[in-house]
Design a protein around this motif. Structure first.
Motif, PDB file in Angstrom:
ATOM      1  N   THR A 141       0.761  -0.889   2.269  1.00 48.07           N
ATOM      2  CA  THR A 141       1.624  -0.877   1.088  1.00 48.07           C
ATOM      3  C   THR A 141       0.923  -1.504  -0.102  1.00 48.07           C
ATOM      4  O   THR A 141       0.375  -2.607  -0.007  1.00 48.07           O
ATOM      5  CB  THR A 141       2.920  -1.659   1.365  1.00 48.07           C
ATOM      6  OG1 THR A 141       3.582  -1.094   2.500  1.00 48.07           O
ATOM      7  CG2 THR A 141       3.852  -1.602   0.169  1.00 48.07           C
ATOM      8  N   GLN A 148       8.247   3.719  -2.559  1.00 41.78           N
ATOM      9  CA  GLN A 148       9.279   3.376  -1.595  1.00 41.78           C
ATOM     10  C   GLN A 148      10.671   3.583  -2.178  1.00 41.78           C
ATOM     11  O   GLN A 148      11.653   3.687  -1.430  1.00 41.78           O
ATOM     12  CB  GLN A 148       9.096   1.927  -1.129  1.00 41.78           C
ATOM     13  CG  GLN A 148       7.851   1.722  -0.281  1.00 41.78           C
ATOM     14  CD  GLN A 148       7.795   0.364   0.378  1.00 41.78           C
ATOM     15  OE1 GLN A 148       8.658  -0.493   0.169  1.00 41.78           O
ATOM     16  NE2 GLN A 148       6.764   0.149   1.191  1.00 41.78           N
ATOM     17  N   ASN A 184      -1.867  -2.409   7.017  1.00 47.68           N
ATOM     18  CA  ASN A 184      -1.260  -2.580   8.336  1.00 47.68           C
ATOM     19  C   ASN A 184      -2.259  -2.342   9.464  1.00 47.68           C
ATOM     20  O   ASN A 184      -1.903  -2.414  10.645  1.00 47.68           O
ATOM     21  CB  ASN A 184      -0.051  -1.656   8.497  1.00 47.68           C
ATOM     22  CG  ASN A 184      -0.415  -0.180   8.273  1.00 47.68           C
ATOM     23  OD1 ASN A 184      -1.568   0.224   8.409  1.00 47.68           O
ATOM     24  ND2 ASN A 184       0.576   0.625   7.911  1.00 47.68           N
ATOM     25  N   SER A 214      -0.238   6.268   7.462  1.00 45.56           N
ATOM     26  CA  SER A 214       0.247   5.319   6.460  1.00 45.56           C
ATOM     27  C   SER A 214      -0.567   4.044   6.630  1.00 45.56           C
ATOM     28  O   SER A 214      -0.425   3.314   7.618  1.00 45.56           O
ATOM     29  CB  SER A 214       1.738   5.038   6.670  1.00 45.56           C
ATOM     30  OG  SER A 214       2.213   4.146   5.677  1.00 45.56           O
ATOM     31  N   ARG A 216       6.734  -1.212  -4.941  1.00 46.88           N
ATOM     32  CA  ARG A 216       5.904  -0.858  -3.798  1.00 46.88           C
ATOM     33  C   ARG A 216       5.684   0.640  -3.640  1.00 46.88           C
ATOM     34  O   ARG A 216       6.588   1.435  -3.885  1.00 46.88           O
ATOM     35  CB  ARG A 216       6.526  -1.420  -2.521  1.00 46.88           C
ATOM     36  CG  ARG A 216       6.532  -2.941  -2.458  1.00 46.88           C
ATOM     37  CD  ARG A 216       7.272  -3.456  -1.233  1.00 46.88           C
ATOM     38  NE  ARG A 216       7.047  -4.878  -1.022  1.00 46.88           N
ATOM     39  CZ  ARG A 216       7.740  -5.838  -1.625  1.00 46.88           C
ATOM     40  NH1 ARG A 216       8.705  -5.510  -2.477  1.00 46.88           N
ATOM     41  NH2 ARG A 216       7.454  -7.112  -1.392  1.00 46.88           N
ATOM     42  N   TRP A 217       4.463   0.961  -3.206  1.00 43.46           N
ATOM     43  CA  TRP A 217       4.090   2.320  -2.814  1.00 43.46           C
ATOM     44  C   TRP A 217       3.396   2.267  -1.452  1.00 43.46           C
ATOM     45  O   TRP A 217       2.633   1.335  -1.170  1.00 43.46           O
ATOM     46  CB  TRP A 217       3.098   2.932  -3.810  1.00 43.46           C
ATOM     47  CG  TRP A 217       3.626   3.295  -5.150  1.00 43.46           C
ATOM     48  CD1 TRP A 217       3.989   4.537  -5.585  1.00 43.46           C
ATOM     49  CD2 TRP A 217       3.819   2.417  -6.276  1.00 43.46           C
ATOM     50  NE1 TRP A 217       4.399   4.485  -6.906  1.00 43.46           N
ATOM     51  CE2 TRP A 217       4.307   3.191  -7.349  1.00 43.46           C
ATOM     52  CE3 TRP A 217       3.627   1.044  -6.462  1.00 43.46           C
ATOM     53  CZ2 TRP A 217       4.596   2.653  -8.594  1.00 43.46           C
ATOM     54  CZ3 TRP A 217       3.922   0.490  -7.693  1.00 43.46           C
ATOM     55  CH2 TRP A 217       4.402   1.290  -8.750  1.00 43.46           C
ATOM     56  N   ASP A 218       3.613   3.266  -0.613  1.00 42.51           N
ATOM     57  CA  ASP A 218       2.880   3.395   0.638  1.00 42.51           C
ATOM     58  C   ASP A 218       1.611   4.200   0.390  1.00 42.51           C
ATOM     59  O   ASP A 218       1.661   5.259  -0.267  1.00 42.51           O
ATOM     60  CB  ASP A 218       3.738   4.103   1.696  1.00 42.51           C
ATOM     61  CG  ASP A 218       4.952   3.277   2.096  1.00 42.51           C
ATOM     62  OD1 ASP A 218       4.819   2.048   2.183  1.00 42.51           O
ATOM     63  OD2 ASP A 218       6.019   3.878   2.320  1.00 42.51           O
TER      64      ASP A 218
END
Length: 361
Positions: free
Chosen positions: A294, A234, A85, A291, A262-264
């Motif tokens: 993902t 998540q 991100n 963060s 999914r994992w952050d």
């Protein structure tokens, strides 16, 4: 965390049996780091303990399983991508943190010394990931569901290995040694506190995986920021673990059939007082977290012929913008991984050789 092991003790005094079983199983995660760390540090001279001899210890304790990793041998390959991100880009010049996607090949595994162990053998799960940037540089990271290592010095690791070693006559460790070891090492309290609450998970995809070791992010101006990182699921669950032997891989395949998992990726920024050279110390108190994006797993495959088969998840394979910290375990892990990798891949070549190839010198 490791190409990374002791059997279970005779029944100990009342009230300690469950704890000792957990300690015996969890000790396997630090065993290879112990020997490799001693090798790098040179603390066992004049009879220097090399990475190869460390791998010999695993084979002695667990048997030889050709083509499998010497530690964490039971696993499954996964593939997908990391969607950044851009939030971590100010902290590191690594391409992986710029907004966009980076392909990943990973491996979810069980930290035992036997590829045929039941999934209930130990409460720890591991996740190794290789990010391949557009410029060809790679970031490899081996993470575990435990938050800290038990101890942080060469001698303590060697002593832990001795305390959990099996007796040749019984095949089991002395039940008095693990408690005595931890009583002499108060720095292990954060680890022991985690052991008391650790539960067998019902799924790989609901676990949080931690780098445990510290690393350093470097930005475009050369500013350095020590960090630890975690992959935070998540989807979380407190569902009890099934009683079947191979439920983790079965559950993963079933979940992936219904969609990506999914994992952050969460970076924890070190404060000035935080230790970066001792993986047994937790970072307590308020910390800034970022963060970064993902991690998305889209598919899985068998480890013996999947994309992860020939990857050595060396934690010091890092792109420009990420560096190892002063934690000596990082160098130790790198040395031991290399030895195990060479031995394992040679066996894979032999297993896949044709009769004509086998006759060649």
């Amino acid at each position: 965390m490791i190409d990374r092991e002791p059997p279970y003790p005779r029944k100990p005094p009342l009230g300690t049996s469950k704890k000792l079983v957990r300690l015996a199983g969890i000790a396997l995660v630090v065993l290879i780091a112990a020997g490799a760390f001693a090798y790098v540090n040179g603390s066992l001279d004049p009879q220097r303990l090399t990475p190869g001899r460390v791998v010999d210890v695993f084979e002695h304790n667990n048997g030889v399983h050709p083509g499998y990793r010497r530690n964490h041998p039971k696993g499954i390959c996964v593939a997908g991508y990391f969607e950044s991100n851009g939030a971590a880009a100010p902290l590191s010049k690594a391409q992986v943190f710029a907004s966009g996607r980076t392909p990943v090949v990973g491996r979810l595994a069980l930290p035992t010394g036997n590829p045929y162990s039941p999934d209930s053998a130990a409460p720890i799960r591991s996740f190794a990931v290789q990010f391949t940037q557009a410029n060809g540089q790679q970031w490899r990271s081996g993470m575990n569901s435990m938050p800290v290592f038990p101890v942080g010095t060469p001698q303590a690791f060697v002593d832990l290995q001795i305390a959990t070693a099996p007796d040749p006559k019984t095949g089991k460790p002395d039940p008095a040694r693990p408690p005595a070891f931890f009583a002499a090492h108060p720095e292990a309290q954060p680890f022991l506190a985690w052991v008391k609450t650790a539960k067998l998970s019902a799924s790989f995809v609901t676990e949080t995986y931690n780098s445990v070791n510290a690393f350093v992010l470097v930005d475009a101006q050369g500013k350095r920021q020590p960090v630890r990182w975690s992959l935070v699921p998540q989807v979380k669950s407190d569902a009890p673990a099934p009683q079947t032997k191979d439920y983790l891989q079965q559950d993963l395949s079933a979940k992936l059939a219904s969609g990506p998992q999914r994992w952050d990726l969460v970076l924890t920024l070190a404060n000035a007082a935080d230790s970066t050279n001792d993986a047994s110390k937790s970072w307590s108190g308020e910390h800034k977290t970022v963060s970064a994006g993902t991690l998305v797993v889209e598919s899985d495959s068998a480890q013996l012929d999947g994309q992860c088969r020939d990857i050595n998840y060396d934690p010091l394979v890092l792109p420009s913008g990420i560096e190892g910290s002063d934690d000596p375990l990082l160098v130790a892990r790198s040395a031991a991984y290399a030895s195990s990798y060479l031995r394992r891949t040679a066996e894979v070549d032999q297993l896949h050789a044709t009769p004509a190839q086998e006759k060649q010198p």
